[in-house]
Design an enzyme around this catalytic site. Structure first.
Site, PDB file in Angstrom:
ATOM      1  N   LYS A 235       0.823  -1.205   0.000  1.00 51.45           N
ATOM      2  CA  LYS A 235       0.000   0.000   0.000  1.00 51.45           C
ATOM      3  C   LYS A 235       0.868   1.271   0.000  1.00 51.45           C
ATOM      4  O   LYS A 235       0.418   2.325  -0.427  1.00 51.45           O
ATOM      5  CB  LYS A 235      -0.917   0.028   1.227  1.00 51.45           C
TER       6      LYS A 235
HETATM    7  C1  LIG Z   1      -4.381  -4.905   0.591  1.00 48.64           C
HETATM    8  C2  LIG Z   1      -3.601  -6.157   0.558  1.00 48.64           C
HETATM    9  C3  LIG Z   1      -3.886  -7.185  -0.351  1.00 48.64           C
HETATM   10  C4  LIG Z   1      -5.068  -7.105  -1.297  1.00 48.64           C
HETATM   11  O1  LIG Z   1      -4.903  -6.110  -2.265  1.00 48.64           O
HETATM   12  P1  LIG Z   1      -6.176  -5.565  -3.085  1.00 48.64           P
HETATM   13  O2  LIG Z   1      -5.661  -4.454  -3.904  1.00 48.64           O
HETATM   14  O3  LIG Z   1      -7.166  -5.137  -2.064  1.00 48.64           O
HETATM   15  O4  LIG Z   1      -6.683  -6.712  -3.896  1.00 48.64           O
HETATM   16  C5  LIG Z   1      -3.044  -8.287  -0.397  1.00 48.64           C
HETATM   17  N1  LIG Z   1      -2.003  -8.400   0.468  1.00 48.64           N
HETATM   18  C6  LIG Z   1      -1.704  -7.448   1.367  1.00 48.64           C
HETATM   19  C7  LIG Z   1      -0.554  -7.654   2.269  1.00 48.64           C
HETATM   20  C8  LIG Z   1      -2.481  -6.294   1.443  1.00 48.64           C
HETATM   21  O5  LIG Z   1      -2.183  -5.355   2.346  1.00 48.64           O
END
Ligand SMILES: *Cc1c(COP(=O)(O)O)cnc(C)c1O
Length: 491
Positions: A108
């Protein structure tokens, strides 16, 4: 470039799309067309640093910002990473795209380090005088990354809502110790889907918007439905391909497969958008944990959120309503907003909708869905560690399992990029137990003991948690959350 709503609303500029987060009609903003990735540009980008690659790609989409502006933001954002923000590591026969070297140790960070700059510039460009309130629902990782990105940003207040019982202990701790004059963190009794619905309802409520206006705020979202979250994620797929080319692992034009551990469908959608731009991708493998709504959807065309919600060791994927799928449906429906609206209405009223399975296979042949059960995810982490000395986080392990299952089923030998989304230390208790067979009830101790065992560096932001003070410990019933938001803002 203009941005249009998946539900038919009028077009807006990139800056407006980023500031608003969600369209007035409740739809999501999508680019009016996809820019083309030429071989010339790809060749130029091979020699570039990550932030320069980012500026090239972002400036094709964010046409109301100058290239210089974007270059400056990208340089500032990506200097906060520990080395290359998106290195590709070859292990056995898979290429792992490590996206967890940022300030909060999950992917993120790639978007949430640059989003505050994009939002701030959009505010200035639009002449917006009031304050912006960023309202975020998180399944664990978005929350901390957003708190880091927006802390002490002028003219901005941020409120994060997280499922108090639905995130890992370290994820919770990361949020609870967040510093900054403008940050607020609220745990709710419900799960992520409820948090996300709550935020969407507040966005769509005239009354709530009026109340925020009276307090001097206009609402914005840092959730993955915001275009400013998605567009920086397109970059790393292109960057990974360039790195694979640069190391002679693939030839020009050679197609690769991409596996993404998926929750809200943002990350894998970015890979699809990269493909729409011309990046040679053969298969997009959607990896789910036991909340396998998407696996079923890609297998038989029925999206059915009416099922038991499972709390898993990959909590950031514990989601039954994958919001960004709406953007894929928009492409599937030939960009007809009426059709999308009908499906979304059904989802809202009945919790399900069905699309034609044969048409799905015909129009989106790249997509396949796989799921990994809790047992398989645990076995996968242990087996991978035994084989390679590499420690997968539970989300990434779901993707690695999906990768092997797909290869077993199809005998497809295409080179495969697996997206590694978090540091295993964020999920220290589970990973420690899986690898050593021992239990450690304290998450910080588990992190240290896991280090002693595997001797892989712990990211410094996680090590520091031990010494930080808990500043945010509010937990409320989901139904009281809206009231709580107003009361923390007035303080
Ligand atoms: C947010 C997240 C996901 C999922 O990603 P999306 O974009 O919501 O599909 C997978 N792994 C981790 C560690 C995350 O923080």
């Amino acid at each position: 470039m203009e941005y249009i709503s998946t539900r038919g609303g009028a077009g807006v500029s990139a800056g407006t799309a980023i500031l608003k987060g969600i369209a007035d009609d409740g739809g999501l903003y999508v680019p009016s067309s996809f820019p083309v990735l030429t071989k010339e540009l790809m060749k130029e980008m091979i020699e570039m640093e990550y932030y320069e690659r980012a500026a090239e790609i972002l400036s094709m989409y964010l046409t109301d910002y100058t290239k210089e502006e974007i270059l400056e933001y990208a340089e500032k954002a990506y200097s906060r990473f520990d080395g290359d923000p998106a290195p590709v590591i070859k292990i056995e026969d898979i290429y792992l795209l490590e996206l967890f070297h940022g300030p909060t140790s999950a992917f993120k960070d790639i978007a949430l380090t640059i989003l505050p700059y994009l939002m701030h510039a959009a505010r200035v460009k639009s002449g917006e005088k009031g304050k912006t309130l960023i309202l975020v629902a998180t399944s664990g990782d978005t929350g901390k990354a957003a708190l880091e990105g927006f802390k002490d940003v002028e003219g901005t207040e941020i409120v994060v809502l997280y499922p108090a019982k639905g995130v890992s202990e370290l994820q919770k701790l990361q949020m609870q110790v967040s510093e900054g004059e403008n940050v607020h963190v609220i745990g709710i009794s419900g799960n992520f889907d409820e948090a996300q619905t709550l935020v969407k309802n507040i966005f769509n409520s005239k009354e709530a918007n009026e109340k925020f206006k009276k307090l001097g705020y206009s609402l914005s979202s840092a959730n993955s439905i915001n275009w400013g979250r998605l567009v920086p994620q397109i970059v790393y797929y292109i960057s990974a391909y360039l790195d694979m080319l640069g190391c002679d692992e693939i030839k020009w034009g050679e197609k690769i497969n991409v596996v993404v551990p998926t929750g809200n469908f943002g990350n894998i959608l970015a890979a699809y958008y990269a493909m729409k731009m011309g990046l040679p991708i053969k298969k997009l493998i959607v990896a789910s944990n036991s909340n396998n709504v998407l696996t079923d959807f890609f297998n038989d065309g029925k999206y059915d959120a009416n099922r038991t919600f499972h709390k898993t060791i990959s909590p950031s994927m514990d989601i039954l309503v994958s919001s960004n799928l709406e953007r894929l449906l928009f492409e599937f429906a030939g960009r007809d907003p009426k059709i999308v609206k009908k499906w979304m209405e059904e989802l809202k009223t009945k919790g399900e909708y069905t699309i034609d399975k044969a048409e799905l296979a015909k129009k989106l042949p790249e997509f396949v869905g796989y799921m990994s059960s809790e047992e398989d995810t645990k076995d996968g982490i242990l087996a991978f560690y035994d084989m390679t000395d590499y420690v997968l986080d539970p989300h990434t392990a779901v993707a690695v399992n999906a990768c092997y299952d797909y290869q077993y089923d199809t005998n497809d030998k295409t080179k495969t990029l697996v997206v590694s989304t978090a540091s295993p230390y964020k999920f220290s208790k589970d990973v420690f137990e899986i690898i050593t067979g021992k239990k450690e009830p304290n998450a910080i101790n588990a992190m240290k003991r896991l280090y002693d065992y595997v001797l892989i560096d712990v990211p410094s932001n996680l090590l520091e948690l031990d010494m930080m003070e808990i500043l945010h410990d509010i937990e409320v019933d989901t139904q009281d959350a809206e009231k709580t938001i107003f009361s923390v803002l007035k303080k």
